[in-house]
Design a protein around this motif. Structure first.
Motif, PDB file in Angstrom:
ATOM      1  N   ALA A   7       0.998  -1.156   0.293  1.00 60.88           N
ATOM      2  CA  ALA A   7      -0.063   0.266  -0.001  1.00 60.88           C
ATOM      3  C   ALA A   7       0.608   0.967   0.070  1.00 60.88           C
ATOM      4  CB  ALA A   7      -1.129   0.133   1.184  1.00 60.88           C
ATOM      5  N   LEU A   8       0.451   2.097  -0.650  1.00 63.53           N
ATOM      6  CA  LEU A   8       1.790   2.893  -0.950  1.00 63.53           C
ATOM      7  C   LEU A   8       0.501   4.991  -1.293  1.00 63.53           C
ATOM      8  CD1 LEU A   8       3.837   2.390  -4.041  1.00 63.53           C
ATOM      9  CD2 LEU A   8       4.414   2.269  -1.790  1.00 63.53           C
ATOM     10  N   LEU A   9       1.179   5.404  -0.105  1.00 62.57           N
ATOM     11  CA  LEU A   9       0.492   6.895  -0.176  1.00 62.57           C
ATOM     12  C   LEU A   9       0.938   8.031  -1.489  1.00 62.57           C
ATOM     13  CD1 LEU A   9      -1.572   8.407   1.908  1.00 62.57           C
ATOM     14  CD2 LEU A   9       0.361   9.533   3.196  1.00 62.57           C
ATOM     15  N   ARG A  10      -0.981   8.260  -1.992  1.00 64.51           N
ATOM     16  CA  ARG A  10      -0.708   9.725  -2.888  1.00 64.51           C
ATOM     17  C   ARG A  10      -2.091  10.417  -1.780  1.00 64.51           C
ATOM     18  NH1 ARG A  10       2.756   6.458  -3.566  1.00 64.51           N
ATOM     19  NH2 ARG A  10       2.877   6.062  -5.596  1.00 64.51           N
ATOM     20  N   TRP A  11      -1.767  12.099  -2.299  1.00 67.60           N
ATOM     21  CA  TRP A  11      -2.289  13.182  -2.039  1.00 67.60           C
ATOM     22  C   TRP A  11      -2.812  13.836  -2.972  1.00 67.60           C
ATOM     23  CZ3 TRP A  11       0.034  17.744   0.611  1.00 67.60           C
ATOM     24  CH2 TRP A  11      -1.383  19.021   0.926  1.00 67.60           C
ATOM     25  N   ARG A  12      -4.083  13.627  -3.994  1.00 64.14           N
ATOM     26  CA  ARG A  12      -5.249  13.977  -4.584  1.00 64.14           C
ATOM     27  C   ARG A  12      -4.944  15.536  -4.264  1.00 64.14           C
ATOM     28  NH1 ARG A  12      -6.872  12.012  -8.968  1.00 64.14           N
ATOM     29  NH2 ARG A  12      -6.318  10.156  -8.075  1.00 64.14           N
ATOM     30  N   ARG A  13      -4.464  16.779  -4.314  1.00 65.52           N
ATOM     31  CA  ARG A  13      -4.262  17.501  -3.723  1.00 65.52           C
ATOM     32  C   ARG A  13      -4.953  18.747  -5.381  1.00 65.52           C
ATOM     33  NH1 ARG A  13       0.011  21.352  -1.762  1.00 65.52           N
ATOM     34  NH2 ARG A  13      -1.111  22.984  -0.603  1.00 65.52           N
ATOM     35  N   LEU A  47      -3.440   2.490   7.630  1.00 61.72           N
ATOM     36  CA  LEU A  47      -3.616   1.113   8.083  1.00 61.72           C
ATOM     37  C   LEU A  47      -4.704   0.532   7.784  1.00 61.72           C
ATOM     38  CD1 LEU A  47      -0.855   1.545  11.262  1.00 61.72           C
ATOM     39  CD2 LEU A  47      -0.791  -0.622   9.841  1.00 61.72           C
ATOM     40  N   ARG A  48      -6.090   1.653   9.027  1.00 58.92           N
ATOM     41  CA  ARG A  48      -7.503   1.412   8.436  1.00 58.92           C
ATOM     42  C   ARG A  48      -7.338   0.934   7.385  1.00 58.92           C
ATOM     43  NH1 ARG A  48      -7.550   5.485  12.424  1.00 58.92           N
ATOM     44  NH2 ARG A  48      -8.107   6.045  10.490  1.00 58.92           N
ATOM     45  N   GLU A  49      -7.112   1.466   6.667  1.00 63.49           N
ATOM     46  CA  GLU A  49      -7.605   1.711   4.661  1.00 63.49           C
ATOM     47  C   GLU A  49      -7.442   0.571   4.202  1.00 63.49           C
ATOM     48  OE1 GLU A  49      -9.841   2.540   1.422  1.00 63.49           O
ATOM     49  OE2 GLU A  49     -10.199   3.491   3.903  1.00 63.49           O
ATOM     50  N   ALA A  50      -5.839   0.395   4.667  1.00 64.19           N
ATOM     51  CA  ALA A  50      -5.053  -0.825   3.077  1.00 64.19           C
ATOM     52  C   ALA A  50      -6.006  -1.789   4.145  1.00 64.19           C
ATOM     53  CB  ALA A  50      -4.142  -0.824   3.685  1.00 64.19           C
ATOM     54  N   CYS A  51      -6.156  -2.601   5.483  1.00 61.35           N
ATOM     55  CA  CYS A  51      -7.001  -3.789   5.968  1.00 61.35           C
ATOM     56  C   CYS A  51      -8.041  -3.733   5.565  1.00 61.35           C
ATOM     57  CB  CYS A  51      -6.809  -3.467   7.631  1.00 61.35           C
ATOM     58  SG  CYS A  51      -5.081  -3.714   8.494  1.00 61.35           S
ATOM     59  N   ALA A  52      -9.502  -2.538   5.199  1.00 57.39           N
ATOM     60  CA  ALA A  52     -10.461  -2.962   5.258  1.00 57.39           C
ATOM     61  C   ALA A  52     -10.435  -2.790   3.687  1.00 57.39           C
ATOM     62  CB  ALA A  52     -11.015  -1.260   4.868  1.00 57.39           C
ATOM     63  N   ARG A  99      -1.482 -11.363   1.648  1.00 61.26           N
ATOM     64  CA  ARG A  99      -0.755 -10.299   2.505  1.00 61.26           C
ATOM     65  C   ARG A  99      -0.772  -9.168   2.359  1.00 61.26           C
ATOM     66  NH1 ARG A  99       3.878 -12.640   1.777  1.00 61.26           N
ATOM     67  NH2 ARG A  99       5.451 -12.074   0.080  1.00 61.26           N
ATOM     68  N   VAL A 100      -1.164  -7.598   2.888  1.00 58.46           N
ATOM     69  CA  VAL A 100      -0.458  -6.880   2.211  1.00 58.46           C
ATOM     70  C   VAL A 100       0.304  -5.375   3.332  1.00 58.46           C
ATOM     71  CG1 VAL A 100      -2.554  -5.786   4.078  1.00 58.46           C
ATOM     72  CG2 VAL A 100      -1.926  -4.236   1.983  1.00 58.46           C
ATOM     73  N   ALA A 101       1.163  -5.028   2.287  1.00 59.73           N
ATOM     74  CA  ALA A 101       2.455  -4.362   3.025  1.00 59.73           C
ATOM     75  C   ALA A 101       2.605  -2.546   3.689  1.00 59.73           C
ATOM     76  CB  ALA A 101       3.297  -4.731   2.406  1.00 59.73           C
TER      77      ALA A 101
END
Length: 767
Positions: free
Chosen positions: A538-544, A572-577, A591-593
């Protein structure tokens, strides 16, 4: 303390008022039906009604709240005078049943006194506006009343006021009743024209009906001159009974059923009424014959009064409108608390100063002054003391400036100063020092000394900006630099300050992004040779602003400010969900990292946050892999070991990211609860050169095999790198060669295309 509840409506007085009215109607019916009744009974008919109404009014005066009690007492006194007049008439009926009371008697005095007393009471009950608005309201009412009176005079009273045989007393009495009617009409108009009446609508309705019924009765008597006991006399007496009943009921409702009513007539009515009044009066006057009679003189006098009232009214309205226009202009350009210029006026003067300075080759300085720790004054001493302090500061600053300078309050504890006509840019510093010096003397506010300091930022035209907006922005930036440096001082803007300002803007935007839901996760597949995709990172992105930003520009700032903690918890919550949803749909991923920062790992409740995300999503701990960098671990080895061991004992996998680029050692690796080593992309990128990177990767692979750890290589860009990694013994990798990070909605489609033989054909390798 809440006001006491209104008293309950007195049933006994309601019954008494109804019984008195019923008795009047019954006796009137008997007389009209021809039943023989005592001669003096007609003079007793209205006394029970007036007495019952007065009793209701005195009850209201007794139970009214403090502010209105005096007005209700005056109201009760007015109704009592009417009852006294009825009592005098009743005495005449008792002692002289066959005779009529004289034209000028005590009864007439009481009846005539009723109207001014009632007007006095109603003025207090209605609480009309004060000042010019009251003058205009009274002139509007007077205009309509005089017009109505002129009409009544012309059509009704002119022929009945002064017959040839009348004495002076009779003339005065005949004039008094029309004037009383005019006063009662004024009360009706006072209610109708007023924008806000502090009485309930039911009470107002009773007043309308009562005063209009009295007016109809007086006009009927004057027009018909009915004989006592005749049907016409009974009809007019009925209007008086209705008036009294309405006034009594209004008293009960006004106290027992309080409320507020809006205007009964639209505002346009008061605007048009003066012109309508003049037209009507002149129409009656011009319709007269050439002979001057008593009617003509009355019409002429009334028309003159109406004209005078309209002229006065328009003059008052003109001056009031001019005053309101000036007040609105003042409010639009001045701060209401300090009387200083507001921001709108300052921007106008700043733009004008820049225009003149550009033409004359001069400088203009803008000073942004912010009081230090002013919030502490408001919080500890109250906003009243804070406002007094702001006024005192404004007065002292104004005294320290030149007449050509502009001092404005922007809001809160912020002030702006425009210094036009400066010969040199450096002169602004002298003015800033002077402003700070005048604040050194303690202020005496609310009986206590208060010491005030300020931070001043300066921007000078044309060096620091060519327009007012740029100057304000740069002065603001310079002021915040003073705040950051310890407050109580001044500083001139420099371009280097913009970097810090941009970072501050980014921090504010970052804080708002989480609340606005601007973050999203993309997922990059992890490929194992011979099996295909086994997991995702899981890699974070910001839509701005409509654009998608990778974490590089903002993740370090989030770490420094501590925002990484709530952001990381959301990840964490978003990736697990999302991973739980894929599993439920049948996707065969192991798995999800999720990347974890050093700041997150250092939080005491980090294990609870992780377990909470797993429980909420219903995801087994073995499906989650936490990725940490070497630097995050070595910052607090004992703490990191304790946190990770707790999670690993529950089944959560731990991966050491960017291995080989940090400060890890074999002893550290042996003690750390780690499951996976991730080979950094910098080594993978140089694999084709067959240099030191190959040797390092061989060592890392051997180390992982010795310690029983899994391996993942990052940053695989082409088939040659993937083939080399497989040959070296690294079976799992991720990178753009396989797939770029994908939105969650595209992961399923990619897996369908890439698994099995299709992926083998695309890569030319047996995965």
């Amino acid at each position: 303390m809440s006001p006491p509840p209104p008293p309950r409506l007195p049933v006994a007085l309601l019954v008494l008022l109804g019984a008195a009215g019923g008795l009047f109607v019954f006796t009137a019916w008997l007389r009209l039906a021809g039943f023989p009744l005592p001669a003096g009974l007609g003079k007793l008919q209205t006394l029970p009604v007036s007495a019952a109404s007065a009793a209701c009014a005195w009850w209201a005066a007794r139970h009214a709240p403090g502010e209105a009690r005096r007005s209700w007492q005056q109201y009760a006194l007015a109704l009592s005078t009417w009852a006294l007049g009825d009592a005098v008439i009743a005495l005449y009926g008792f002692f002289l049943p066959e005779a009529e009371p004289p034209v000028l008697s005590w009864a007439d005095g009481f009846y005539i006194l009723f109207a001014p007393l009632m007007a006095w009471a109603m003025f207090g009950l209605l609480r009309p506006p004060r000042g010019p608005q009251l003058v205009r309201l009274l002139l509007d009412i007077g205009t309509v009343v005089i017009t109505v009176f002129v009409g009544l005079w012309h059509f009704v009273y002119a022929g009945t006021v002064a017959p040839s045989s009348a004495r002076l007393g009779e003339v005065l009495v005949n004039l008094a009743y029309p004037l009383q009617d005019a006063l009662l009409i004024s009360l009706v108009l006072l209610i109708a024209f007023q924008a806000r009446v502090p009485l309930a609508r039911a009470t107002i309705t009773c007043f309308y009906l009562a005063f209009l019924a009295n007016l109809v009765g007086d006009v009927g008597y004057a027009a018909l001159l009915p004989a006592p006991g005749s049907p016409a006399a009974q009809a007019t007496d009925l209007t008086f009974a209705l008036c009294l009943s309405g006034l009594g009921l209004a008293a009960l409702l006004g106290v027992a059923r309080p409320g507020v009513s809006g205007a009964a007539l639209p505002p346009q009515t008061t605007t048009l009424s003066p012109y309508v009044a003049i037209v009507l009066c002149f129409s009656l006057l011009l319709g007269q014959s050439g002979t001057f009679t008593l009617r003509t003189y009355g019409d002429l006098f009334g028309t003159a009064l109406v004209t005078l009232a309209v002229v006065l009214r328009q003059n008052v309205a003109f001056h009031e409108n001019r005053r309101l226009t000036a007040e609105l202009a003042r409010r639009a350009s001045q701060d209401p608390l300090t009387g200083l210029a507001n921001r709108a006026l300052l921007e106008t003067r700043l733009a004008e100063a820049i225009r003149r300075a550009r033409a004359a080759g001069e400088h203009v300085a803008l000073l942004f002054l912010d009081l230090d720790r002013f919030k502490a004054v408001n919080d500890s001493l109250g906003h009243d003391v804070g406002d007094q302090l702001l006024v005192a500061v404004a007065q002292r600053l104004r005294q320290a400036l030149r007449p050509v300078d502009t001092l404005a309050r922007q809001g809160g504890d912020e002030f702006l100063v425009v210094l036009p006509g400066l010969a040199r840019a450096g002169d602004a510093g002298q003015h800033a020092r002077k402003l700070l010096e005048v604040l050194d003397t303690p202020f005496q506010v609310a009986g206590r000394p208060l010491v005030v300091t300020a931070s001043v930022g300066m921007a000078v035209f044309p060096r620091d900006g060519a327009d007012s907006i740029t100057l304000q922005k740069h002065a603001d930036v310079a002021m915040y630099r003073v705040k950051a440096g310890g407050r109580s001082g001044y500083q001139t803007f420099s371009p280097e300050m913009l970097a810090a300002a941009r970072e501050l803007d980014l921090e504010q935007a970052l804080r708002a992004a989480l609340a606005r839901g601007e973050f999203e996760l993309h997922y990059q597949p992890q490929i194992r040779a011979g099996r295909g995709a086994v997991g995702v990172e899981a890699l974070l992105r910001w839509r701005r602003g409509g654009e998608l930003h990778p974490p590089g520009p903002f993740i370090a700032l989030a770490e420094d400010t501590g925002l990484i903690v709530p952001i990381g918890a959301w990840v964490l919550r978003e990736a697990c969900a999302q991973f739980a949803a894929w599993r439920a749909d049948g996707l065969e991923l192991e798995r999800v990292a999720v990347n974890v920062s050093a700041r997150q790992l250092g939080e005491p409740d980090f294990p609870e946050v992780v377990l909470g995300a797993l429980r909420t999503a219903g995801l087994p701990p073995r499906c989650l892999e936490l990725e940490l960098t070497e630097s995050a671990v070595v910052r607090d080895v004992p703490g990191a070991t304790r946190q990770l061991a707790q999670l690993r004992a529950l089944g959560v996998r731990v991966a050491l990211d960017d291995f080989g680029t940090g400060q890890s050692s074999l002893s550290l690796l042996r003690r750390m609860p780690v499951d996976v080593l991730k080979i950094d992309r910098s080594f993978v990128a140089s694999l084709e050169a067959e240099g030191e990177s190959v040797a390092v990767i061989r060592v890392v692979i051997a180390l992982a095999q010795t310690l029983g750890l899994d391996l993942i290589a990052e940053g695989v860009e082409n088939a040659r790198q993937w083939e080399a990694l497989r040959d070296l013994g690294c079976p799992t990798a991720q990178g753009y060669f396989f797939a770029a990070p994908l939105p969650a909605a595209e992961v399923r489609a990619w897996l369908g295309r890439s698994q099995g033989a299709r992926l083998a054909r695309e890569t030319g390798l047996d995965l």
